[in-house]
Design a protein around this motif. Structure first.
Motif, PDB file in Angstrom:
ATOM      1  N   ARG A  28       0.842  -1.188   0.000  1.00 19.67           N
ATOM      2  CA  ARG A  28       0.000   0.000   0.000  1.00 19.67           C
ATOM      3  C   ARG A  28       0.883   1.246   0.000  1.00 19.67           C
ATOM      4  O   ARG A  28       1.815   1.367   0.776  1.00 19.67           O
ATOM      5  CB  ARG A  28      -0.888  -0.009   1.244  1.00 19.67           C
ATOM      6  CG  ARG A  28      -1.933   1.084   1.287  1.00 19.67           C
ATOM      7  CD  ARG A  28      -2.788   0.979   2.540  1.00 19.67           C
ATOM      8  NE  ARG A  28      -3.455  -0.293   2.641  1.00 19.67           N
ATOM      9  CZ  ARG A  28      -4.696  -0.536   2.243  1.00 19.67           C
ATOM     10  NH1 ARG A  28      -5.409   0.438   1.719  1.00 19.67           N
ATOM     11  NH2 ARG A  28      -5.235  -1.714   2.385  1.00 19.67           N
ATOM     12  N   GLY A  32      -2.707   5.303   0.238  1.00 16.31           N
ATOM     13  CA  GLY A  32      -3.674   4.230   0.440  1.00 16.31           C
ATOM     14  C   GLY A  32      -3.885   3.342  -0.766  1.00 16.31           C
ATOM     15  O   GLY A  32      -4.537   2.307  -0.676  1.00 16.31           O
ATOM     16  N   GLU A  33      -3.337   3.723  -1.908  1.00 16.45           N
ATOM     17  CA  GLU A  33      -3.489   2.926  -3.122  1.00 16.45           C
ATOM     18  C   GLU A  33      -2.743   1.599  -2.973  1.00 16.45           C
ATOM     19  O   GLU A  33      -1.591   1.557  -2.542  1.00 16.45           O
ATOM     20  CB  GLU A  33      -2.922   3.699  -4.313  1.00 16.45           C
ATOM     21  CG  GLU A  33      -3.000   2.958  -5.610  1.00 16.45           C
ATOM     22  CD  GLU A  33      -2.340   3.727  -6.753  1.00 16.45           C
ATOM     23  OE1 GLU A  33      -2.666   3.415  -7.891  1.00 16.45           O
ATOM     24  OE2 GLU A  33      -1.516   4.616  -6.494  1.00 16.45           O
ATOM     25  N   GLU A  34      -3.406   0.507  -3.328  1.00 13.50           N
ATOM     26  CA  GLU A  34      -2.791  -0.810  -3.247  1.00 13.50           C
ATOM     27  C   GLU A  34      -2.177  -1.176  -4.590  1.00 13.50           C
ATOM     28  O   GLU A  34      -2.660  -0.775  -5.643  1.00 13.50           O
ATOM     29  CB  GLU A  34      -3.828  -1.862  -2.867  1.00 13.50           C
ATOM     30  CG  GLU A  34      -4.341  -1.704  -1.456  1.00 13.50           C
ATOM     31  CD  GLU A  34      -5.359  -2.749  -1.093  1.00 13.50           C
ATOM     32  OE1 GLU A  34      -5.281  -3.274   0.021  1.00 13.50           O
ATOM     33  OE2 GLU A  34      -6.244  -3.036  -1.936  1.00 13.50           O
TER      34      GLU A  34
END
Length: 52
Positions: A28, A32-34
């Protein structure tokens, strides 16, 4: 590439979470982007089919 299809990162993350892409982990970013990344075993995502 799975079954001849190439997927974007969001779909690839979902596939990895469901076990359809093996040999990767989900990381991550600070925002917050995975994303998927390789384990520290020397394998690169480029070594997996469908990722460049």
């Amino acid at each position: 590439m799975i079954d001849g299809n190439t997927y974007g990162m969001d779909k690839a993350v979902k596939l990895a979470k469901s076990g359809l892409i093996q040999g990767v982990k989900i990381d991550r970013r600070e925002n917050g982007e995975e994303y998927i990344s390789s384990f520290d075993n020397g394998m690169k995502l480029e070594d997996l089919p469908g990722f460049e």
